[in-house]
Design a protein around this motif. Structure first.
Motif, PDB file in Angstrom:
ATOM      1  N   LEU A 145       0.847  -1.188   0.000  1.00 52.92           N
ATOM      2  CA  LEU A 145       0.000   0.000   0.000  1.00 52.92           C
ATOM      3  C   LEU A 145       0.886   1.244   0.000  1.00 52.92           C
ATOM      4  O   LEU A 145       1.965   1.249   0.582  1.00 52.92           O
ATOM      5  CB  LEU A 145      -0.911   0.036   1.234  1.00 52.92           C
ATOM      6  N   THR A 146       0.377   2.289  -0.645  1.00 50.97           N
ATOM      7  CA  THR A 146       1.017   3.603  -0.601  1.00 50.97           C
ATOM      8  C   THR A 146       0.017   4.602  -0.044  1.00 50.97           C
ATOM      9  O   THR A 146      -1.137   4.640  -0.486  1.00 50.97           O
ATOM     10  CB  THR A 146       1.455   4.050  -1.999  1.00 50.97           C
ATOM     11  N   LEU A 147       0.442   5.366   0.953  1.00 44.34           N
ATOM     12  CA  LEU A 147      -0.422   6.367   1.558  1.00 44.34           C
ATOM     13  C   LEU A 147       0.144   7.748   1.285  1.00 44.34           C
ATOM     14  O   LEU A 147       1.329   7.994   1.518  1.00 44.34           O
ATOM     15  CB  LEU A 147      -0.547   6.149   3.067  1.00 44.34           C
ATOM     16  N   THR A 148      -0.693   8.635   0.793  1.00 50.52           N
ATOM     17  CA  THR A 148      -0.285  10.009   0.513  1.00 50.52           C
ATOM     18  C   THR A 148      -1.169  10.954   1.307  1.00 50.52           C
ATOM     19  O   THR A 148      -2.390  10.942   1.141  1.00 50.52           O
ATOM     20  CB  THR A 148      -0.407  10.331  -0.988  1.00 50.52           C
ATOM     21  N   ARG A 149      -0.553  11.736   2.190  1.00 54.50           N
ATOM     22  CA  ARG A 149      -1.294  12.766   2.907  1.00 54.50           C
ATOM     23  C   ARG A 149      -0.872  14.116   2.353  1.00 54.50           C
ATOM     24  O   ARG A 149       0.223  14.600   2.628  1.00 54.50           O
ATOM     25  CB  ARG A 149      -1.011  12.725   4.408  1.00 54.50           C
ATOM     26  N   PRO A 150      -1.753  14.740   1.533  1.00 48.77           N
ATOM     27  CA  PRO A 150      -1.405  16.049   0.986  1.00 48.77           C
ATOM     28  C   PRO A 150      -1.227  17.080   2.095  1.00 48.77           C
ATOM     29  O   PRO A 150      -1.682  16.892   3.228  1.00 48.77           O
ATOM     30  CB  PRO A 150      -2.610  16.386   0.102  1.00 48.77           C
ATOM     31  N   ALA A 151      -0.545  18.182   1.769  1.00 50.86           N
ATOM     32  CA  ALA A 151      -0.373  19.270   2.727  1.00 50.86           C
ATOM     33  C   ALA A 151      -1.727  19.714   3.254  1.00 50.86           C
ATOM     34  O   ALA A 151      -2.723  19.748   2.531  1.00 50.86           O
ATOM     35  CB  ALA A 151       0.334  20.437   2.046  1.00 50.86           C
ATOM     36  N   LYS A 152      -1.771  20.023   4.549  1.00 47.61           N
ATOM     37  CA  LYS A 152      -3.054  20.387   5.155  1.00 47.61           C
ATOM     38  C   LYS A 152      -2.893  21.636   6.014  1.00 47.61           C
ATOM     39  O   LYS A 152      -1.788  22.055   6.344  1.00 47.61           O
ATOM     40  CB  LYS A 152      -3.569  19.242   6.025  1.00 47.61           C
ATOM     41  N   VAL A 153      -4.022  22.241   6.349  1.00 41.94           N
ATOM     42  CA  VAL A 153      -4.056  23.345   7.304  1.00 41.94           C
ATOM     43  C   VAL A 153      -4.749  22.888   8.575  1.00 41.94           C
ATOM     44  O   VAL A 153      -4.198  22.958   9.667  1.00 41.94           O
ATOM     45  CB  VAL A 153      -4.772  24.576   6.721  1.00 41.94           C
ATOM     46  N   PHE A 154      -5.959  22.366   8.461  1.00 40.49           N
ATOM     47  CA  PHE A 154      -6.698  21.911   9.638  1.00 40.49           C
ATOM     48  C   PHE A 154      -7.044  20.420   9.566  1.00 40.49           C
ATOM     49  O   PHE A 154      -6.832  19.691  10.517  1.00 40.49           O
ATOM     50  CB  PHE A 154      -7.977  22.732   9.808  1.00 40.49           C
ATOM     51  N   LYS A 155      -7.622  19.977   8.457  1.00 32.38           N
ATOM     52  CA  LYS A 155      -8.100  18.609   8.350  1.00 32.38           C
ATOM     53  C   LYS A 155      -7.201  17.777   7.441  1.00 32.38           C
ATOM     54  O   LYS A 155      -6.755  18.245   6.397  1.00 32.38           O
ATOM     55  CB  LYS A 155      -9.544  18.583   7.820  1.00 32.38           C
ATOM     56  N   SER A 156      -6.971  16.522   7.850  1.00 29.35           N
ATOM     57  CA  SER A 156      -6.147  15.611   7.066  1.00 29.35           C
ATOM     58  C   SER A 156      -6.995  14.835   6.068  1.00 29.35           C
ATOM     59  O   SER A 156      -8.164  14.533   6.311  1.00 29.35           O
ATOM     60  CB  SER A 156      -5.435  14.600   7.977  1.00 29.35           C
ATOM     61  N   ARG A 157      -6.379  14.503   4.950  1.00 34.80           N
ATOM     62  CA  ARG A 157      -6.962  13.579   3.975  1.00 34.80           C
ATOM     63  C   ARG A 157      -5.842  12.664   3.511  1.00 34.80           C
ATOM     64  O   ARG A 157      -4.763  13.118   3.129  1.00 34.80           O
ATOM     65  CB  ARG A 157      -7.553  14.332   2.780  1.00 34.80           C
ATOM     66  N   VAL A 252      -6.473  -1.574   7.470  1.00 35.00           N
ATOM     67  CA  VAL A 252      -5.057  -1.835   7.728  1.00 35.00           C
ATOM     68  C   VAL A 252      -4.240  -0.562   7.541  1.00 35.00           C
ATOM     69  O   VAL A 252      -3.381  -0.225   8.372  1.00 35.00           O
ATOM     70  CB  VAL A 252      -4.532  -2.954   6.809  1.00 35.00           C
ATOM     71  N   ALA A 253      -4.510   0.183   6.491  1.00 34.62           N
ATOM     72  CA  ALA A 253      -3.767   1.416   6.232  1.00 34.62           C
ATOM     73  C   ALA A 253      -3.954   2.425   7.353  1.00 34.62           C
ATOM     74  O   ALA A 253      -2.984   3.031   7.836  1.00 34.62           O
ATOM     75  CB  ALA A 253      -4.213   2.028   4.908  1.00 34.62           C
ATOM     76  N   SER A 254      -5.180   2.616   7.788  1.00 35.13           N
ATOM     77  CA  SER A 254      -5.440   3.599   8.837  1.00 35.13           C
ATOM     78  C   SER A 254      -4.870   3.147  10.170  1.00 35.13           C
ATOM     79  O   SER A 254      -4.304   3.950  10.928  1.00 35.13           O
ATOM     80  CB  SER A 254      -6.942   3.863   8.958  1.00 35.13           C
ATOM     81  N   ALA A 255      -4.962   1.854  10.470  1.00 38.02           N
ATOM     82  CA  ALA A 255      -4.452   1.356  11.741  1.00 38.02           C
ATOM     83  C   ALA A 255      -2.934   1.444  11.815  1.00 38.02           C
ATOM     84  O   ALA A 255      -2.364   1.797  12.851  1.00 38.02           O
ATOM     85  CB  ALA A 255      -4.904  -0.090  11.952  1.00 38.02           C
ATOM     86  N   LEU A 256      -2.248   1.134  10.701  1.00 39.50           N
ATOM     87  CA  LEU A 256      -0.796   1.117  10.710  1.00 39.50           C
ATOM     88  C   LEU A 256      -0.184   2.513  10.697  1.00 39.50           C
ATOM     89  O   LEU A 256       0.980   2.679  11.056  1.00 39.50           O
ATOM     90  CB  LEU A 256      -0.267   0.327   9.512  1.00 39.50           C
ATOM     91  N   THR A 257      -0.930   3.507  10.278  1.00 40.32           N
ATOM     92  CA  THR A 257      -0.349   4.847  10.148  1.00 40.32           C
ATOM     93  C   THR A 257      -1.183   5.898  10.886  1.00 40.32           C
ATOM     94  O   THR A 257      -1.132   7.065  10.566  1.00 40.32           O
ATOM     95  CB  THR A 257      -0.258   5.241   8.667  1.00 40.32           C
ATOM     96  N   ILE A 258      -1.901   5.465  11.900  1.00 39.66           N
ATOM     97  CA  ILE A 258      -2.864   6.354  12.533  1.00 39.66           C
ATOM     98  C   ILE A 258      -2.192   7.529  13.236  1.00 39.66           C
ATOM     99  O   ILE A 258      -2.755   8.611  13.337  1.00 39.66           O
ATOM    100  CB  ILE A 258      -3.758   5.559  13.515  1.00 39.66           C
ATOM    101  N   ASP A 259      -0.963   7.355  13.685  1.00 44.39           N
ATOM    102  CA  ASP A 259      -0.265   8.459  14.360  1.00 44.39           C
ATOM    103  C   ASP A 259       0.319   9.432  13.361  1.00 44.39           C
ATOM    104  O   ASP A 259       0.039  10.625  13.395  1.00 44.39           O
ATOM    105  CB  ASP A 259       0.835   7.917  15.265  1.00 44.39           C
ATOM    106  N   THR A 260       1.114   8.933  12.427  1.00 39.71           N
ATOM    107  CA  THR A 260       1.802   9.803  11.477  1.00 39.71           C
ATOM    108  C   THR A 260       0.854  10.437  10.480  1.00 39.71           C
ATOM    109  O   THR A 260       0.888  11.640  10.242  1.00 39.71           O
ATOM    110  CB  THR A 260       2.870   9.003  10.708  1.00 39.71           C
ATOM    111  N   ALA A 261      -0.007   9.636   9.875  1.00 45.92           N
ATOM    112  CA  ALA A 261      -0.816  10.124   8.780  1.00 45.92           C
ATOM    113  C   ALA A 261      -2.123  10.757   9.216  1.00 45.92           C
ATOM    114  O   ALA A 261      -2.676  11.583   8.505  1.00 45.92           O
ATOM    115  CB  ALA A 261      -1.106   8.982   7.806  1.00 45.92           C
ATOM    116  N   LEU A 262      -2.628  10.371  10.393  1.00 48.36           N
ATOM    117  CA  LEU A 262      -3.959  10.820  10.766  1.00 48.36           C
ATOM    118  C   LEU A 262      -3.999  11.700  12.005  1.00 48.36           C
ATOM    119  O   LEU A 262      -4.540  12.793  11.991  1.00 48.36           O
ATOM    120  CB  LEU A 262      -4.870   9.604  11.009  1.00 48.36           C
ATOM    121  N   LYS A 263      -3.418  11.215  13.120  1.00 46.69           N
ATOM    122  CA  LYS A 263      -3.681  11.870  14.395  1.00 46.69           C
ATOM    123  C   LYS A 263      -2.914  13.170  14.584  1.00 46.69           C
ATOM    124  O   LYS A 263      -3.456  14.161  15.037  1.00 46.69           O
ATOM    125  CB  LYS A 263      -3.368  10.916  15.556  1.00 46.69           C
TER     126      LYS A 263
END
Length: 270
Positions: A145-157, A252-263
């Motif tokens: 899997l590849t996860l891309t989190r674009p630059a954000k201001v308030f909300k993550s995608r 799986v993607a959200s669980a494995l990267t929940i700190d870096t990519a999401l939280k």
């Protein structure tokens, strides 16, 4: 004639100066490697976690009993243990993934960082204004899997894709204040939700489209010294039942990267 750009990833260095170099989708970056990242036989993320320590983390810290089943892969194990590589200063996010017995079955690695981006991470907290890319790899180093989190201001995608560029779905932050929630979407259709269980977003419940819990993410306490003086975060993920794609990959993607990519944003000295 319009030229089609290849997808982001590691390729043979066109200059010939290095065996492999990272292409971010539009240009070559400063990331180089002597062994192609993601190739079979690649070196996994190394941590000091022993099998007995992993088992204590699962049973003692997270309070889970052993669960039978699973086939030793990231997408079949009922319990995943995600431990971040311990560093005093976080410049590149790296996680090792274990099964409940302490066998390493995968890793999560941030890719495509330039020297400039690392310098900004070192001296500031401006990480949210950069795009972040992570690869979820199996125990042989092969990306799944590849996860891309674009630059954000308030909300993550977060965009979840296969290594060939096919988009599986997205993880979209729904709110900024209170208990944080993220929608799991595929082709624009909601298929699940990640729900923080308190305002600090330490533990998460993952539900399907019927609001039935299908997985749980518990942050495990690693001691005061480790928490204060390092950037490491550690989680135990329990997946309650086998899931079909695209929900399986998004969970799986959200669980494995929940700190870096999401939280939270990656942390430097700022």
């Amino acid at each position: 004639m319009t030229q089609t750009m290849p997808p982001a990833g590691w390729y043979a260095d066109p200059s010939g100066k290095h065996p492999f170099r990272y292409w971010d989708g539009s240009r070559w970056t400063d990331q180089v490697s002597n062994t192609q990242p993601g190739a079979p036989g690649g070196v996994p993320v190394q941590t000091n976690y022993t099998p007995d320590r992993i088992q204590r983390q699962v049973q003692g810290n997270a309070g889970l009993e052993p669960v039978h089943g699973g086939q030793g892969t990231l997408f079949t194990e009922p319990i995943l243990v995600v431990n971040q590589k311990t560093k005093l200063i976080e410049l590149t996010n790296e996680y090792a993934v274990f099964d409940q017995s302490g066998n390493q079955i995968g890793s999560v690695v941030e890719v495509g960082q330039s020297t400039v981006k690392k310098a900004v991470r070192l001296v500031s907290s401006l990480d949210q204004f950069f795009t972040h890319r992570l690869e979820v790899r199996d125990s042989a180093g092969v990306p799944h899997l590849t996860l891309t989190r674009p630059a954000k201001v308030f909300k993550s995608r977060v965009i979840v894709s296969r290594p060939d560029g096919f988009e599986i779905g997205t993880i979209v932050q729904q709110n900024v204040f209170g208990k944080i929630r993220f929608a799991l979407q595929s082709a624009g259709t909601p298929i699940g939700m990640i729900k923080a269980e308190n305002w600090r977003a330490w533990n998460f419940s993952i539900v399907d489209h019927t609001d039935t819990e299908i997985a749980r993410v518990t942050k495990t306490w690693e001691g005061l010294a480790r928490t204060l003086f390092t950037t490491a975060d550690n989680y135990v993920v329990q997946i309650h039942r086998p899931l079909a794609d695209p929900l399986r990959s998004l969970v799986v993607a959200s669980a494995l990267t929940i700190d870096t990519a999401l939280k939270q944003d990656s942390r430097g000295l700022g």
